[in-house]
Design an enzyme around this catalytic site. Sequence first.
Site, short mmCIF file in Angstrom:
data_model
loop_
_atom_site.label_atom_id
_atom_site.label_comp_id
_atom_site.label_asym_id
_atom_site.label_seq_id
_atom_site.Cartn_x
_atom_site.Cartn_y
_atom_site.Cartn_z
N ASP A 82 -110.49 -5.27 -89.95
CA ASP A 82 -111.32 -4.09 -90.24
C ASP A 82 -111.67 -4.03 -91.73
O ASP A 82 -112.79 -3.66 -92.10
CB ASP A 82 -110.59 -2.80 -89.84
CG ASP A 82 -110.37 -2.71 -88.33
OD1 ASP A 82 -111.14 -3.32 -87.58
OD2 ASP A 82 -109.42 -2.01 -87.93
N LYS B 138 -118.42 -10.90 -85.88
CA LYS B 138 -117.26 -11.32 -86.68
C LYS B 138 -116.06 -11.67 -85.79
O LYS B 138 -115.09 -10.93 -85.70
CB LYS B 138 -116.86 -10.23 -87.70
CG LYS B 138 -116.05 -10.77 -88.82
CD LYS B 138 -114.59 -10.39 -88.95
CE LYS B 138 -113.65 -9.95 -87.94
NZ LYS B 138 -112.55 -10.81 -87.59
N SER C 65 -113.60 -15.24 -88.90
CA SER C 65 -112.46 -15.04 -89.79
C SER C 65 -111.35 -15.99 -89.38
O SER C 65 -111.09 -16.18 -88.19
CB SER C 65 -112.01 -13.59 -89.79
OG SER C 65 -111.51 -13.24 -88.54
N GLU D 66 -102.49 8.73 -79.22
CA GLU D 66 -101.71 8.53 -80.44
C GLU D 66 -101.00 7.19 -80.32
O GLU D 66 -100.32 6.95 -79.32
CB GLU D 66 -100.65 9.63 -80.57
CG GLU D 66 -101.22 10.99 -80.85
CD GLU D 66 -100.13 12.04 -80.87
OE1 GLU D 66 -99.69 12.43 -81.95
OE2 GLU D 66 -99.71 12.46 -79.79
N GLY E 255 -108.61 3.18 -85.37
CA GLY E 255 -109.63 2.65 -84.44
C GLY E 255 -110.59 1.83 -85.28
O GLY E 255 -110.84 2.17 -86.45
N GLN F 116 -106.90 -19.01 -93.89
CA GLN F 116 -107.91 -20.02 -94.27
C GLN F 116 -109.25 -19.40 -94.69
O GLN F 116 -110.18 -20.12 -95.00
CB GLN F 116 -108.17 -20.97 -93.11
CG GLN F 116 -107.36 -22.25 -93.15
CD GLN F 116 -106.01 -22.05 -92.54
OE1 GLN F 116 -105.90 -21.54 -91.44
NE2 GLN F 116 -104.98 -22.43 -93.27
N ALA G 80 -108.03 6.45 -82.30
CA ALA G 80 -106.62 6.80 -82.14
C ALA G 80 -106.10 7.52 -83.37
O ALA G 80 -106.66 7.37 -84.46
CB ALA G 80 -105.80 5.52 -81.93
N1 LIG Z 1 -102.20 -14.74 -94.24
C1 LIG Z 1 -103.32 -14.42 -94.89
N2 LIG Z 1 -103.50 -14.76 -96.20
C2 LIG Z 1 -104.64 -14.44 -96.85
N3 LIG Z 1 -105.66 -13.77 -96.31
C3 LIG Z 1 -105.54 -13.40 -95.03
C4 LIG Z 1 -104.38 -13.70 -94.24
N4 LIG Z 1 -104.57 -13.18 -93.00
C5 LIG Z 1 -105.78 -12.60 -93.01
N5 LIG Z 1 -106.37 -12.71 -94.22
C6 LIG Z 1 -107.69 -12.22 -94.64
O1 LIG Z 1 -108.20 -11.28 -93.70
C7 LIG Z 1 -109.38 -11.77 -93.08
C8 LIG Z 1 -109.40 -11.39 -91.62
O2 LIG Z 1 -108.24 -11.88 -91.01
P1 LIG Z 1 -108.14 -12.49 -89.55
O3 LIG Z 1 -108.89 -13.73 -89.45
O4 LIG Z 1 -106.68 -12.52 -89.24
O5 LIG Z 1 -108.92 -11.36 -88.71
P2 LIG Z 1 -108.61 -10.73 -87.29
O6 LIG Z 1 -107.84 -11.71 -86.45
O7 LIG Z 1 -109.88 -10.21 -86.77
O8 LIG Z 1 -107.65 -9.53 -87.72
P3 LIG Z 1 -107.25 -8.22 -86.91
O9 LIG Z 1 -106.00 -8.60 -86.18
O10 LIG Z 1 -107.03 -7.22 -87.98
O11 LIG Z 1 -108.40 -7.89 -85.99
C9 LIG Z 1 -109.37 -13.27 -93.35
O12 LIG Z 1 -110.67 -13.80 -93.36
C10 LIG Z 1 -108.70 -13.34 -94.71
O13 LIG Z 1 -109.61 -13.00 -95.75
MG LIG Z 2 -110.14 -8.61 -85.34
#
Ligand SMILES: Nc1ncnc2c1ncn2[C@@H]1O[C@H](COP(=O)(O)OP(=O)(O)OP(=O)(O)O)[C@@H](O)[C@H]1O
Ligand SMILES: [Mg+2]
Length: 316
Positions: free
Chosen positions: A253, A182, A221, A90, A38, A225, A11
Site C-alpha cells: 500500500d 501493481k 513489486s 475489526e 484497508g 528486489q 477495516a
Molecule cells: N525485504 C524488503 N527490503 C526492502 N524493500 C522491501 C522489502 N519488502 C518489500 N519492500 C519494498 O516494498 C515494495 C512492495 O513490496 P512487495 O513486493 O512485498 O509488495 P506486496 O507483496 O504487494 O505487499 P503487501 O503484502 O503489502 O501487499 C517493494 O517493491 C520494495 O520497495
Molecule cells: Mg500487495
Amino acid sequence: MLIVTLTLNPALDKSSSVEQLTPESKLRCSPVKTDAGGGGINVSKGIHKLGGKSTAVFPAGGATGLLLSSLLEQEGIATRALKVQGDTRENFSILETSSNLQYRFTMPGLPITVEEADACLELVAELKPDILVVSGSLPPGLPSNYYQKVAGFSKYINAKMVLDTSGVPLRAAAHEGIFMLKPNLGELSAMAGVEKLEMNQVDDAALQVVHQGMCEVVVVSLGAQGALLATKDGFEHIPAPMVRKTTTVGAGDSMVAGMIWAMSEGKSYKEMVQTGVACGSAATLNTGTELFFPADVHKLLSWIKTYGERYKYTDF
Ligand SMILES: Nc1ncnc2c1ncn2[C@@H]1O[C@H](COP(=O)(O)OP(=O)(O)OP(=O)(O)O)[C@@H](O)[C@H]1O
Ligand SMILES: [Mg+2]
C-alpha cells in the site's frame, strides 16, 4: 490531478502486544492502538503523509464504521463513506514481544450488496477523479468480477484506474483493460497462469500483460528486489535499497501511495516507481500501523537515484 481511492472491504485495525502467547491463562496486553485500514484507505494515508491530497470512498456500518470515518478525518484525510447495514469489521494484530513475531487475525469483511457497491461508484463519479485507486480484496456479497465493472466505469468517467488486488478479481478486471496494475510476483504468476515465475521470466510476463491490452503500465513489486516497470516502450528494473526490515506489513500500500503521489506531481514513470520503491522499503523499517516516515522515504529515494543504477539485474 484529483485522486480518489476506493476501498470496498475496509477495516478497523486494532493492535496490541503481549510478552508471550500462551493458551488458557489471561494474556495481559498493552493498550490497544486503533487505525483505519484497508487497501485504498492506506493509500490515502500514505499520500497524505507525502503532502498530497486524496478522497477515500468506502462503505461503513455501525459504530466501527463511524470510528473508521472519524479516525481518517482526524488525520486530515477527506472521506466519502456510504452508510451500510451491519458493522465494519475489526482486524486484530498482536505482537509477541518475547519473539518479536506478529500474529495477524483478519476477520471476514462486512458483506455488501451490488447496489451498495454501485452507490459507492456513484460517490466516486461525483468527485470527478483523474486517478481512481482501487485496492484490496472484495467483501463477501460481491461477485468476483466486480472490479471488471469498476474498470468499465473508470473508462466511462475518464479516470485512470490503478488496481492493486489479487486472484480472480484481478484477472477479471485486467481483461477489461486498466491504466496501471501493481501485482507482486505471486499475483503476476497467477495472471500468467503459472505457479511461480522465475526472476528471469518476470520481464517477459510483465510485457505480455501490456501487449495483451490488460494495462498501459504494469509495476511488478518484487519485495527486497524492488520493482519492475513495464510499458509498451519496454521495461526497467528499479532495485530496492538494502534495509533492516522490521515487518513488511503495509509495504504494498505504501508503494502504491508513493507512485500515485509522484504521478500527481508530474514525475516520469521511472521516478514514479523509484518513489514507490522508496515508500515500500521505508514501510519495512517500522511496525505495520505506521506505514512509513517521510524522512526515511527521502533518504531511500536519494539512495535509489544515486546508487540504484549499479544494482540492477543485468539478466533482466
Ligand atoms: N525485504 C524488503 N527490503 C526492502 N524493500 C522491501 C522489502 N519488502 C518489500 N519492500 C519494498 O516494498 C515494495 C512492495 O513490496 P512487495 O513486493 O512485498 O509488495 P506486496 O507483496 O504487494 O505487499 P503487501 O503484502 O503489502 O501487499 C517493494 O517493491 C520494495 O520497495
Ligand atoms: Mg500487495
